[in-house]
Structure formats: structure tokens, C-alpha cells
Scaffold this motif. Structure first.
Motif, PDB file in Angstrom:
ATOM      1  N   MET A   1       0.815  -1.212   0.000  1.00  0.00           N
ATOM      2  CA  MET A   1       0.000   0.000   0.000  1.00  0.00           C
ATOM      3  C   MET A   1       0.855   1.272   0.000  1.00  0.00           C
ATOM      4  SD  MET A   1      -3.025  -1.024  -0.266  1.00  0.00           S
ATOM      5  CE  MET A   1      -3.789  -2.638  -0.228  1.00  0.00           C
ATOM      6  N   ILE A   2       2.064   1.160   0.559  1.00  0.00           N
ATOM      7  CA  ILE A   2       2.935   2.332   0.617  1.00  0.00           C
ATOM      8  C   ILE A   2       3.266   2.835  -0.783  1.00  0.00           C
ATOM      9  CG2 ILE A   2       5.227   3.136   1.320  1.00  0.00           C
ATOM     10  CD1 ILE A   2       5.080   1.240   3.661  1.00  0.00           C
ATOM     11  N   SER A   3       3.349   1.912  -1.734  1.00  0.00           N
ATOM     12  CA  SER A   3       3.669   2.304  -3.102  1.00  0.00           C
ATOM     13  C   SER A   3       2.466   2.932  -3.809  1.00  0.00           C
ATOM     14  CB  SER A   3       4.159   1.088  -3.891  1.00  0.00           C
ATOM     15  OG  SER A   3       3.147   0.091  -3.954  1.00  0.00           O
ATOM     16  N   VAL A  25     -10.048   1.979   6.622  1.00  0.00           N
ATOM     17  CA  VAL A  25     -10.485   1.253   5.437  1.00  0.00           C
ATOM     18  C   VAL A  25      -9.343   0.438   4.849  1.00  0.00           C
ATOM     19  CG1 VAL A  25     -12.228   2.990   4.889  1.00  0.00           C
ATOM     20  CG2 VAL A  25      -9.956   3.182   3.896  1.00  0.00           C
ATOM     21  N   ASP A  26      -9.715  -0.569   4.095  1.00  0.00           N
ATOM     22  CA  ASP A  26      -8.752  -1.414   3.397  1.00  0.00           C
ATOM     23  C   ASP A  26      -8.193  -0.645   2.198  1.00  0.00           C
ATOM     24  OD1 ASP A  26      -7.733  -3.488   1.497  1.00  0.00           O
ATOM     25  OD2 ASP A  26      -8.447  -4.842   3.064  1.00  0.00           O
ATOM     26  N   GLY A  27      -6.896  -0.771   1.970  1.00  0.00           N
ATOM     27  CA  GLY A  27      -6.281  -0.068   0.848  1.00  0.00           C
ATOM     28  C   GLY A  27      -6.875  -0.453  -0.490  1.00  0.00           C
ATOM     29  N   ASP A  28      -7.390  -1.702  -0.604  1.00  0.00           N
ATOM     30  CA  ASP A  28      -8.012  -2.137  -1.847  1.00  0.00           C
ATOM     31  C   ASP A  28      -9.378  -1.492  -2.069  1.00  0.00           C
ATOM     32  OD1 ASP A  28      -5.996  -3.792  -2.772  1.00  0.00           O
ATOM     33  OD2 ASP A  28      -6.680  -5.499  -1.601  1.00  0.00           O
ATOM     34  N   HIS A  29      -9.886  -0.825  -1.052  1.00  0.00           N
ATOM     35  CA  HIS A  29     -11.181  -0.159  -1.171  1.00  0.00           C
ATOM     36  C   HIS A  29     -11.038   1.313  -1.516  1.00  0.00           C
ATOM     37  CE1 HIS A  29     -13.301  -3.355   1.584  1.00  0.00           C
ATOM     38  NE2 HIS A  29     -12.933  -3.837   0.403  1.00  0.00           N
ATOM     39  N   CYS A  30      -9.827   1.740  -1.795  1.00  0.00           N
ATOM     40  CA  CYS A  30      -9.555   3.160  -2.032  1.00  0.00           C
ATOM     41  C   CYS A  30      -9.065   3.418  -3.456  1.00  0.00           C
ATOM     42  CB  CYS A  30      -8.497   3.677  -1.062  1.00  0.00           C
ATOM     43  SG  CYS A  30      -8.917   3.514   0.677  1.00  0.00           S
ATOM     44  N   ALA A  31      -9.155   4.668  -3.832  1.00  0.00           N
ATOM     45  CA  ALA A  31      -8.562   5.129  -5.095  1.00  0.00           C
ATOM     46  C   ALA A  31      -8.236   6.605  -4.949  1.00  0.00           C
ATOM     47  CB  ALA A  31      -9.516   4.906  -6.262  1.00  0.00           C
ATOM     48  N   ARG A  32      -7.173   7.033  -5.624  1.00  0.00           N
ATOM     49  CA  ARG A  32      -6.840   8.457  -5.620  1.00  0.00           C
ATOM     50  C   ARG A  32      -7.889   9.235  -6.410  1.00  0.00           C
ATOM     51  NH1 ARG A  32      -1.620   6.572  -6.870  1.00  0.00           N
ATOM     52  NH2 ARG A  32      -0.107   6.761  -5.157  1.00  0.00           N
ATOM     53  N   ILE A  33      -8.209  10.423  -5.926  1.00  0.00           N
ATOM     54  CA  ILE A  33      -9.098  11.323  -6.654  1.00  0.00           C
ATOM     55  C   ILE A  33      -8.242  12.179  -7.576  1.00  0.00           C
ATOM     56  CG2 ILE A  33     -10.787  13.196  -6.476  1.00  0.00           C
ATOM     57  CD1 ILE A  33     -11.493  12.199  -3.706  1.00  0.00           C
ATOM     58  N   PRO A  34      -8.465  12.127  -8.875  1.00  0.00           N
ATOM     59  CA  PRO A  34      -7.650  12.925  -9.810  1.00  0.00           C
ATOM     60  C   PRO A  34      -7.779  14.423  -9.535  1.00  0.00           C
ATOM     61  CG  PRO A  34      -8.898  11.241 -10.978  1.00  0.00           C
ATOM     62  CD  PRO A  34      -9.429  11.266  -9.575  1.00  0.00           C
ATOM     63  N   ASP A  35      -6.800  15.182  -9.962  1.00  0.00           N
ATOM     64  CA  ASP A  35      -6.787  16.619  -9.702  1.00  0.00           C
ATOM     65  C   ASP A  35      -7.972  17.342 -10.331  1.00  0.00           C
ATOM     66  OD1 ASP A  35      -4.437  16.291  -8.288  1.00  0.00           O
ATOM     67  OD2 ASP A  35      -3.139  16.812  -9.986  1.00  0.00           O
TER      68      ASP A  35
END
Length: 636
Positions: A1-3, A25-35
Motif C-alpha cells: 500500500m505504501i507504493s 479502510v482497506d487499501g483495496d477499497h480506495c482510489a486516488r481522486i484525480p486533480d
């Protein structure tokens, strides 16, 4: 997840237990929000758009030229489905429940002739007529009961029926199966189960959605109805009434942004609270902070704070200044510009205080003056010496000015002066905000003196955190309304000792667990509620009792049903205002707790009118004088 993630990334996430202050939350449940995607839109991606994308793309395999019926299309998932289906090149049919929602669907490109009602089975014949009795290729369903069964007859051969509602399935209702003989695919989409059992799927799904939204190829966006955090109840009421369109989104208060070229003054030194305030100013963009105190920068903590802020690119100057001296304040303000060459002063926080505790009849004049000096003379001196157009002028007053304190008459007087002076500044067209701070339990004088903290708790005060205080400062610097005074830490926690000051009439409506209010206090913060209860207790006749209870019941019904009080008619039933079993339970709980009336849920649901319910409550409420209850029964 650090990467995958770094500190400071904006992320959105699935979360099945959302109502927590600190969700993990689990890292697999996340996503970056684009700019190029806002936080508001990002908040709709994990649930709204993931549900829609999985249902239409992965499950239904909707293709260009095919047709789709989207039920409840004015909701958040419904709108997303319309937008995505249009993007895929499908022909869209939709249902909704009001003229306003129909207009919304037309505005995002659904033809008027393709919009049907979701309130009755009439949509079925209308859709079949519109498609030449062929039906549609895909149905995205969230309706139940006979509307669900009617939908089954709207599919074309080889159609795909995607269920995203659960009511009929949780009830284990019988479902016709003959329609399946037309090579129909029936599927149910449940994101909660997917999150629990297939993390790779939901991770891939969320990132597909983020990529789609960030690409900017969709012609429309889901309607977002923003609500302030203080309006969260109204948002839930709107959703439960079924009148909302799109996504109701509670938005956090905007954070203030300070000017890096400006100078900001903090009065109060380098104590535990002062250091937290300096860090807060730096976090909000200040790059030059002047800390005024009698001692200046002499303590190790002060030196460490200055060094810490310097490493962050923030210049902190410690100046020795007695703000109760008009000449000293004018001199230091002049030197900041002339000698130190600092930028314009754009804000000040006066956190100075001096405690000289004594009973009033034993208090010396010197004790009186010493406690008033930093808050009365100091505040006036800053007002006169600083520019009249500064962006903010905040004083950290105290709830002692509201509650009173037998051993701190001088201090409470000083605090009430600060409160009043901020109103004066506002009336002069200047900035001004007073924060009546409660017992701060994790920084400052009280936290560093356990004996004092123990005494304050026994007196009915519940500790607050520095985080809560800083959040109130954020509010003070960004609120554009007419309010110039906020109180934090006045309302005690449930179970706190109820002392004399908590029973004052001006405060009692805020108190929780008070026997004076039928076993509980007014939890919604409405000043009118306390007035209603006072009127009930003071009723002299049966008619006055009925009218007072009626006003209280109508006020609560108005909030529960999102209906103006003037729009609620006494002769109508609760059902006619959309009071279902869940809302009835809320109403019953309110009646039992707030009106001290033991009325069963069955009696509430069986009331033939709102007026009948009011008489029933009056006859059982412990707030109504006993001598009136018999007379009330004769009025029914």
C-alpha cells in the motif's frame, strides 16, 4: 500500500460502516481522486458510480443501440445510470415520481416520451407501447412489490434484469419465474458483499470508475445537493421523504486560507494551547506570526516552537508586551512595520487570560483589575492599535461568561465584555468573533492542573479537545453570516452532574438528561422547543394544554416529514404526510422522551387524525398538569 498512496493524497473509498469519526479502510477499497475531480464528485464515486458501472458494464453488458429502463432515475444511482447509458450509446427509458424529477431527467437528455411514473404499475403498459411490445434489453431495478413484478414483463427476449434493491429479497417474497423462459438473465448487485468477499474486483471497479470520470467524456454529472454539516438531519429527512434528486452531500466547512505575505498576531504566549494555535496559523497559510506575551520567548517550549515552525518555512517572532498598556501595544505594532519590516497585519487572536479567583465579597480591587486587564483593556487596545480592516479579530472568551462562577466574578465579567465587544465591532462594519471556550482537556492551563480539571467536571463541565477548538476557529474565519459568537463545551455530556447553573432557564433547553425535561433534554438545539415545553407546563386550561402540545407535535412532525408547519392539517392522518413505520418509531421515541407520554407505537399508527394523536398525548403527558388531563379528555 505504501507504493500506492502517499501522505496528502486525496482519496475516495468504499466503507460499509460510514458513520464513524475515524473510519479505517482497506487499501483495496480506495482510489486516488484525480486533480480534475472535486471532492464532492469524488464522494459519489465509490458507491453511486461503482454500483452503476458494475451493473451496466460488467453485469448487464449494455451495448450501443440497446435499450434500458432505469427505475427511480432521478436519484443518484439513477442519474449516473442515465449518464453512463447515454455514454454507451443506449436508448434510455426512465421512471420517476414527480414533475420536478421529470424535468430534471429531461434536462439531462431523456426524451419526455421515454419518462414514466414510478408510483404505479402504469409504467409497464406505457413502456411496452413505446417499444412496440418488444420491451427493453436491460432493466436497472430498485422498485419492490407489484412494481417489481410489473417490471419483469418489460424485458425483451435475451434481456438482462439487474436488481440493486433488496426489499423483496430480504422479505423472501415470491417472484414470478415464467419470464425467465425468454432467455432472460437475472442478477443482483450488492456492493457490501463484494467489498467483503472480492477485494480485487472492487479495487479494479473503483479505478475503472475514476478513470472514466477523470476522462471528461461524460456529458453530464450527477446532481449534488450540498448540505452544511449542521444540516445533516435535514439531509436525512429529505432522503427519507423520497423527494431528493441526485446525491445529498454533507460538505465540511471550507478551511480558511491565510495570506503568506501578511502578518498575524497571537496574544497569549507559548503555553500548550498557544503552541497549538501557532501551528494552526501555520497550517492555514500564515508565514509570519507574532506571539505577544508578558514574558516573550524565554521558555524551552517557546524556543522549540520557534525552531519547529522555522523548519516549516514559518517565521515566528516572540515579543514581550503587556497588552493592557495602550502605549505598549501601539509601540509593538509600530515596531513590527518600521523596525522588523513585516508585512501588513491581517489578523489577531487574543487568547490572553489572567485568573485571580476569590469570592466577590473577599475580592480585592487589585484582583478585579488583574483579571480584567488582558481581556478588557487588552482587547480595546488591540482594537484601537490595529488596522480597522483586518480580516479577522478573534477573542478566546470563556463559557464562564455564560454559566457564571462564584469564585471568578472578575473573569466572567471580562469574558462577557469580550463577547459584547465583538458585537460592537460587527456593528461598526469590522471583523470580530468571540469563541466562548469550555474546559480544554488536552492542552492549556486546565489540562496541566488535574485538580482544576476534576473540579470543573464535578461542576457539570465536560472537557473538549483542542481539535474542536481549532475547528471552531476554522468556522469563525470562514463564516460569512451575521453570527459573531460561538460557544463550545457548554452542553455537558449525558450523565454529567446537573448543577445550579445548568438549570438556568436560558441554558436548560440545551441540557441532556435533565429531569426537568421529562428525563431528557432538547437534543436538536431548537430554541422553540424549550418554549413549547414551558407553555405545556404553565397551561392553565385544557385548551391551552392542547394548543401547547399541538404546537410541539406539529414542530416535530415538520422536521420528520420535511413539511412546513403551516402545511400540516390537523384533520389529516399521519400516513397522508408519509409517516411510515420507521418515522412513526422516531415520533414515538420523541413523544416518550420529550413529552413524557407513554404512547404505544400501535396507538400512534392507529390515530385517525393528527388532532386525535395530540389529545392522546395530552392525556398521558407528565408535563401536563394532572388537573387538566381529565378536562382534556372531554374535549376530544
Amino acid at each position: 500500500m505504501i507504493s500506492r498512496y502517499a501522505v496528502g493524497d486525496r482519496v475516495c473509498s468504499y466503507y460499509a460502516q460510514s458513520y464513524n469519526n475515524y473510519p479505517i479502510v482497506d487499501g483495496d477499497h480506495c482510489a486516488r481522486i484525480p486533480d480534475n475531480v472535486s471532492f464532492s464528485l469524488g464522494a459519489s464515486l465509490p458507491i453511486v458510480w461503482a454500483t452503476t458501472y458494475h451493473s451496466l458494464v460488467n453485469v448487464a453488458r449494455l451495448k450501443a443501440g440497446e435499450s434500458i429502463l432505469i427505475h427511480a432515475a432521478a436519484g443518484a444511482v439513477g442519474q449516473a445510470a442515465v449518464i453512463l447509458a447515454q455514454h454507451l450509446g443506449a436508448v434510455v427509458y426512465a421512471t420517476c415520481g414527480s414533475k420536478e424529477k421529470r424535468a430534471l431527467l429531461e434536462s439531462i437528455g431523456v426524451p419526455r416520451t421515454h419518462i414514466f411514473t414510478s408510483r404505479s404499475p402504469a409504467f409497464g403498459p406505457a413502456l411496452r407501447a413505446s417499444t412496440g411490445n418488444k420491451g427493453v434489453n436491460v432493466i436497472l431495478n430498485s422498485l419492490a412489490g407489484e412494481l417489481f413484478r410489473e417490471s419483469l414483463d418489460c424485458l425483451a427476449s435475451f434481456g438482462r434484469f439487474v436488481e440493486i434493491g433488496k426489499k423483496d429479497f430480504l422479505d423472501n417474497s415470491l417472484m414470478p419465474t415464467k419470464f425467465l423462459l425468454q432467455n432472460i438473465t437475472f442478477a443482483c448487485v450488492d456492493l457490501v458483499q463484494m467489498m467483503a468477499e472480492d477485494k480485487k474486483l472492487v479495487y479494479r471497479l473503483l479505478n475503472d470508475v475514476v478513470e472514466l470520470i477523470a476522462g471528461g467524456k461524460l456529458k453530464n454529472q450527477v446532481t449534488i445537493q450540498p448540505y452544511k454539516l449542521g444540516e445533516i438531519e435535514a439531509a436525512f429527512r429529505l432522503i427519507s421523504s423520497g423527494r431528493h434528486m441526485g446525491k445529498a452531500l454533507p460538505e465540511p466547512h471550507a478551511l480558511p486560507t491565510l495570506q503568506p505575505e501578511a502578518t498575524y498576531i497571537l496574544v497569549g504566549g507559548f503555553g500548550g494551547l498557544g503552541i497549538r494555535l501557532i501551528r494552526w496559523l501555520g497550517a492555514r497559510g500564515a508565514r509570519t506570526i507574532v506571539a505577544l506575551s508578558r514574558s516573550g520567548q524565554k521558555s524551552p517550549a517557546a524556543n522549540a516552537c520557534v525552531a519547529e515552525m522555522r523548519s516549516m518555512g514559518v517565521k515566528v517572532l516572540a515579543k514581550s508586551c503587556d497588552i493592557s498598556s495602550k502605549e505598549a501595544v501601539k509601540a509593538v505594532v509600530r515596531d513590527l512595520q518600521v523596525v522588523d519590516g513585516l508585512g501588513p497585519i491581517r489578523g489577531v487572536i487574543n487568547a490572553a487570560m489572567a485568573l485571580e479567583d476569590a469570592l466577590f465579597d473577599q475580592m480585592t480591587h487589585q484582583q478585579w483589575e488583574a483579571s480584567l486587564a488582558p481581556k478588557v483593556a487588552g482587547t480595546r487596545n488591540l482594537h484601537e492599535a490595529l488596522p480597522s480592516d483586518i480580516d479577522f479579530f478573534v477573542v478566546l472568551s470563556s463559557i464562564a461568561g455564560i454559566s457564571g462562577h462564584t469564585a471568578q466574578v472578575n473573569y466572567t465579567a471580562a469574558c462577557t465584555f469580550q463577547d459584547a465587544f465583538m458585537h460592537y465591532r460587527r456593528n461598526q462594519g469590522q471583523s470580530g468573533f468571540a469563541i466562548d471556550v469550555g474546559v480544554v482537556g488536552d492542552a492549556g492551563f486546565v489540562s496541566e492542573t488535574p485538580a482544576v480539571l476534576s473540579i470543573m467536571k464535578r461542576q457539570g463541565f465536560s472537557p473538549i479537545s483542542v481539535v474542536e477548538l481549532l475547528a471552531t476557529l476554522d468556522y469563525a474565519l470562514t463564516d460569512s453570516g451575521s453570527q459573531c459568537q460561538a460557544t463550545i463545551g457548554l452542553v455537558p455530556e449525558a450523565g454529567a452532574n446537573i448543577t445550579d447553573w445548568l438549570e438556568q432557564r436560558r441554558i436548560a433547553h440545551l441540557v441532556q438528561d435533565s429531569e426537568n425535561f421529562g428525563g431528557a433534554g432538547i437534543s436538536d438545539g431548537s430554541g422553540n422547543d424549550a418554549e413549547h415545553f414551558d407553555q405545556i407546563r404553565s397551561a392553565k386550561t385544557a385548551e391551552e394544554a392542547v394548543n401547547a402540545v399541538g404546537r410541539a407535535v406539529l414542530s416535530e412532525l415538520s422536521k420528520l416529514t420535511v413539511t412546513p408547519v403551516d402545511g400540516i392539517l390537523l384533520h389529516r392522518t399521519l400516513d397522508s404526510y408519509g409517516v411510515d413505520s420507521l418515522v412513526a418509531v422516531e415520533l414515538r421515541n420523541w413523544i416518550v422522551v420529550m413529552l413524557a407520554a407513554d404512547v404505544s407505537l400501535l396507538l400512534i399508527r392507529e390515530s385517525r387524525s393528527i388532532e386525535e394523536l395530540i389529545h392522546l398525548v395530552v392525556g398521558r403527558s407528565k408535563l401536563v398538569p394532572a388537573k387538566l388531563q381529565e378536562a382534556v379528555s372531554k374535549l376530544a
